[in-house]
Design a protein around this motif. Structure first.
Motif, PDB file in Angstrom:
ATOM      1  N   MET A  97       0.802  -1.227   0.000  1.00  0.00           N
ATOM      2  CA  MET A  97       0.000   0.000   0.000  1.00  0.00           C
ATOM      3  C   MET A  97       0.834   1.276   0.000  1.00  0.00           C
ATOM      4  N   LEU A  98       1.996   1.246   0.641  1.00  0.00           N
ATOM      5  CA  LEU A  98       2.666   2.488   1.014  1.00  0.00           C
ATOM      6  C   LEU A  98       3.502   3.149  -0.072  1.00  0.00           C
ATOM      7  N   ARG A  99       3.754   2.468  -1.168  1.00  0.00           N
ATOM      8  CA  ARG A  99       4.515   3.076  -2.276  1.00  0.00           C
ATOM      9  C   ARG A  99       5.857   3.633  -1.785  1.00  0.00           C
ATOM     10  N   LEU A 100       6.574   2.824  -1.028  1.00  0.00           N
ATOM     11  CA  LEU A 100       7.818   3.283  -0.428  1.00  0.00           C
ATOM     12  C   LEU A 100       8.882   3.604  -1.461  1.00  0.00           C
ATOM     13  N   HIS A 101       8.757   3.039  -2.664  1.00  0.00           N
ATOM     14  CA  HIS A 101       9.738   3.327  -3.719  1.00  0.00           C
ATOM     15  C   HIS A 101       9.601   4.758  -4.238  1.00  0.00           C
ATOM     16  N   GLU A 102       8.483   5.441  -3.899  1.00  0.00           N
ATOM     17  CA  GLU A 102       8.389   6.870  -4.208  1.00  0.00           C
ATOM     18  C   GLU A 102       9.203   7.581  -3.137  1.00  0.00           C
ATOM     19  N   PHE A 103      10.451   7.728  -3.447  1.00  0.00           N
ATOM     20  CA  PHE A 103      11.486   7.957  -2.460  1.00  0.00           C
ATOM     21  C   PHE A 103      11.347   9.274  -1.704  1.00  0.00           C
ATOM     22  N   ASP A 104      10.692  10.252  -2.280  1.00  0.00           N
ATOM     23  CA  ASP A 104      10.547  11.536  -1.602  1.00  0.00           C
ATOM     24  C   ASP A 104       9.076  11.878  -1.406  1.00  0.00           C
ATOM     25  N   ARG A 105       8.263  10.860  -1.090  1.00  0.00           N
ATOM     26  CA  ARG A 105       6.819  11.069  -0.967  1.00  0.00           C
ATOM     27  C   ARG A 105       6.508  12.024   0.187  1.00  0.00           C
ATOM     28  N   ARG A 106       5.540  12.888  -0.027  1.00  0.00           N
ATOM     29  CA  ARG A 106       5.155  13.883   0.977  1.00  0.00           C
ATOM     30  C   ARG A 106       3.750  13.605   1.533  1.00  0.00           C
ATOM     31  N   ASP A 107       3.141  12.498   1.121  1.00  0.00           N
ATOM     32  CA  ASP A 107       1.760  12.209   1.520  1.00  0.00           C
ATOM     33  C   ASP A 107       1.706  10.908   2.313  1.00  0.00           C
ATOM     34  N   PRO A 108       1.954  10.961   3.618  1.00  0.00           N
ATOM     35  CA  PRO A 108       1.906   9.745   4.429  1.00  0.00           C
ATOM     36  C   PRO A 108       0.536   9.078   4.339  1.00  0.00           C
ATOM     37  N   GLN A 109       0.535   7.764   4.516  1.00  0.00           N
ATOM     38  CA  GLN A 109      -0.711   7.009   4.591  1.00  0.00           C
ATOM     39  C   GLN A 109      -0.815   6.431   6.004  1.00  0.00           C
ATOM     40  N   PRO A 110      -1.508   7.115   6.905  1.00  0.00           N
ATOM     41  CA  PRO A 110      -1.574   6.651   8.291  1.00  0.00           C
ATOM     42  C   PRO A 110      -2.108   5.223   8.389  1.00  0.00           C
ATOM     43  N   PHE A 111      -1.618   4.503   9.378  1.00  0.00           N
ATOM     44  CA  PHE A 111      -2.175   3.191   9.706  1.00  0.00           C
ATOM     45  C   PHE A 111      -3.657   3.385   9.991  1.00  0.00           C
ATOM     46  N   LEU A 112      -4.499   2.673   9.267  1.00  0.00           N
ATOM     47  CA  LEU A 112      -5.949   2.849   9.403  1.00  0.00           C
ATOM     48  C   LEU A 112      -6.647   1.561   9.015  1.00  0.00           C
ATOM     49  N   LYS A 113      -7.448   1.052   9.959  1.00  0.00           N
ATOM     50  CA  LYS A 113      -8.340  -0.059   9.667  1.00  0.00           C
ATOM     51  C   LYS A 113      -9.773   0.440   9.825  1.00  0.00           C
ATOM     52  N   MET A 114     -10.656  -0.048   8.980  1.00  0.00           N
ATOM     53  CA  MET A 114     -12.015   0.475   8.994  1.00  0.00           C
ATOM     54  C   MET A 114     -13.000  -0.614   8.620  1.00  0.00           C
ATOM     55  N   ARG A 115     -14.203  -0.511   9.143  1.00  0.00           N
ATOM     56  CA  ARG A 115     -15.345  -1.241   8.612  1.00  0.00           C
ATOM     57  C   ARG A 115     -16.534  -0.301   8.652  1.00  0.00           C
ATOM     58  N   TYR A 116     -17.493  -0.494   7.775  1.00  0.00           N
ATOM     59  CA  TYR A 116     -18.613   0.440   7.686  1.00  0.00           C
ATOM     60  C   TYR A 116     -19.799  -0.240   7.020  1.00  0.00           C
ATOM     61  N   ALA A 117     -20.967   0.367   7.192  1.00  0.00           N
ATOM     62  CA  ALA A 117     -22.169  -0.021   6.449  1.00  0.00           C
ATOM     63  C   ALA A 117     -23.006   1.242   6.288  1.00  0.00           C
ATOM     64  N   ASN A 118     -23.517   1.456   5.076  1.00  0.00           N
ATOM     65  CA  ASN A 118     -24.305   2.650   4.797  1.00  0.00           C
ATOM     66  C   ASN A 118     -25.637   2.243   4.175  1.00  0.00           C
ATOM     67  N   THR A 119     -26.723   2.570   4.867  1.00  0.00           N
ATOM     68  CA  THR A 119     -28.052   2.162   4.400  1.00  0.00           C
ATOM     69  C   THR A 119     -28.529   2.976   3.220  1.00  0.00           C
ATOM     70  N   ARG A 120     -27.986   4.193   3.061  1.00  0.00           N
ATOM     71  CA  ARG A 120     -28.420   5.046   1.948  1.00  0.00           C
ATOM     72  C   ARG A 120     -27.712   4.675   0.654  1.00  0.00           C
ATOM     73  N   THR A 121     -26.390   4.499   0.721  1.00  0.00           N
ATOM     74  CA  THR A 121     -25.648   4.149  -0.495  1.00  0.00           C
ATOM     75  C   THR A 121     -25.671   2.645  -0.757  1.00  0.00           C
ATOM     76  N   ARG A 122     -26.137   1.893   0.257  1.00  0.00           N
ATOM     77  CA  ARG A 122     -26.186   0.429   0.165  1.00  0.00           C
ATOM     78  C   ARG A 122     -24.793  -0.164  -0.114  1.00  0.00           C
ATOM     79  N   SER A 123     -23.839   0.390   0.562  1.00  0.00           N
ATOM     80  CA  SER A 123     -22.475  -0.130   0.463  1.00  0.00           C
ATOM     81  C   SER A 123     -21.990  -0.485   1.861  1.00  0.00           C
TER      82      SER A 123
END
Length: 271
Positions: A149-175
């Motif tokens: 996920m982290l694209r570490l080979h982009e050697f000078d990346r300025r956009d960290p991807q924080p550790f994040l786990k998620m689960r969700y359910a949405n009754t309106r979008t049905r996703s």
């Protein structure tokens, strides 16, 4: 394995200035590699840059990794970090914000599995990174996911991807999330799903940061309701589970709250 001899056979390899037992090689124009022997000479510590490469950052990263390799892998043999890393400024004088070096074990990266399988077990990848991208408790499967996920080979990346786990359910979008528990995702997906909670009764978003703290957000015909607790995997004491009563929170405050919790340095659950 004679690692010096192996590296000397790489295409277009040259010594890396400023660091003994270290090399730079570029097999094709868009790929750049640098590597250094570990302090005991038994492993190759390696990094790569796609399209772009900074020699000073490479030297600083490899030198730090060589000195702190035992610490990097002490808490997690698959995907470990050592903090206290101070990267050099860019050529334009801009400050970089990397604060750790991450180390990636052979069973995670599987590098050289096609070209030279015998070399793979002797290679640890190292990259400059951000502390809030890792929990220190990643399983092997989770380490593989984060590495991809982290694209570490982009050697000078300025956009960290924080550790994040998620689960969700949405009754309106049905996703909804189709994994049995919380799965890794990107911050923009969390923000998107939090925004979509409005006017979706019965919907929820649960998210977890690198400290194992979990927050659940629901929409109840008005401001969002936010509850927070610890998880069984958290280093936090069991008595904090369900310790916080749900409270109402407006959307913009919620988005700021979520972003801050993903970047929190300490594992506290409050506010």
């Amino acid at each position: 394995m004679d690692l010096r001899a192996v590296v000397s056979g790489f295409k277009n390899v040259t010594p890396l200035p400023g660091l003994p037992d270290a090399w730079y090689w570029s097999p094709v124009r868009t790929l750049n590699f640098a590597g250094a022997l570990s302090a005991d000479g038994r492993r190759l510590l390696q990094l790569s840059g796609r399209e772009w490469f900074d020699e000073e950052l490479a030297v600083t990263t490899l030198e730090f990794a060589r000195e702190r390799e035992p610490e990097i892998f002490a808490s997690n043999p698959h995907l470990g970090t050592a903090d206290g890393f101070t990267p050099p400024r860019t050529a334009e004088g801009e400050a970089r914000t990397f604060d750790v070096v991450v180390g990636i074990a052979p069973e995670v990266h599987d590098f050289y599995s096609v070209d030279n399988p015998a070399l793979t077990p002797h290679v640890r990848l190292v990259f400059p990174a951000y502390a809030h991208e890792f929990s220190g408790r990643e399983t092997l499967d989770e380490a593989i996911t984060r590495y991809r996920m982290l694209r570490l080979h982009e050697f000078d990346r300025r956009d960290p991807q924080p550790f994040l786990k998620m689960r969700y359910a949405n009754t309106r979008t049905r996703s909804w999330s189709d994994n049995p528990g919380r799965g890794f995702t990107k911050e923009r997906i969390l923000i998107q799903e939090l925004r979509l909670l409005e006017n979706a009764p019965g919907s929820f978003v649960e998210f977890e940061n690198r400290h194992g703290a979990v927050w659940r957000v629901e929409w109840h015909d008005g401001p969002w309701l936010l509850a927070e607790w610890g998880t069984g995997e958290s280093p936090l004491a069991p008595e904090v589970r369900d310790a916080t009563e749900p409270r109402e929170i407006e959307l913009e405050e919620l988005l700021d709250f979520a972003a801050a919790r993903l970047r929190a340095q300490l594992p506290g659950l409050t506010g």
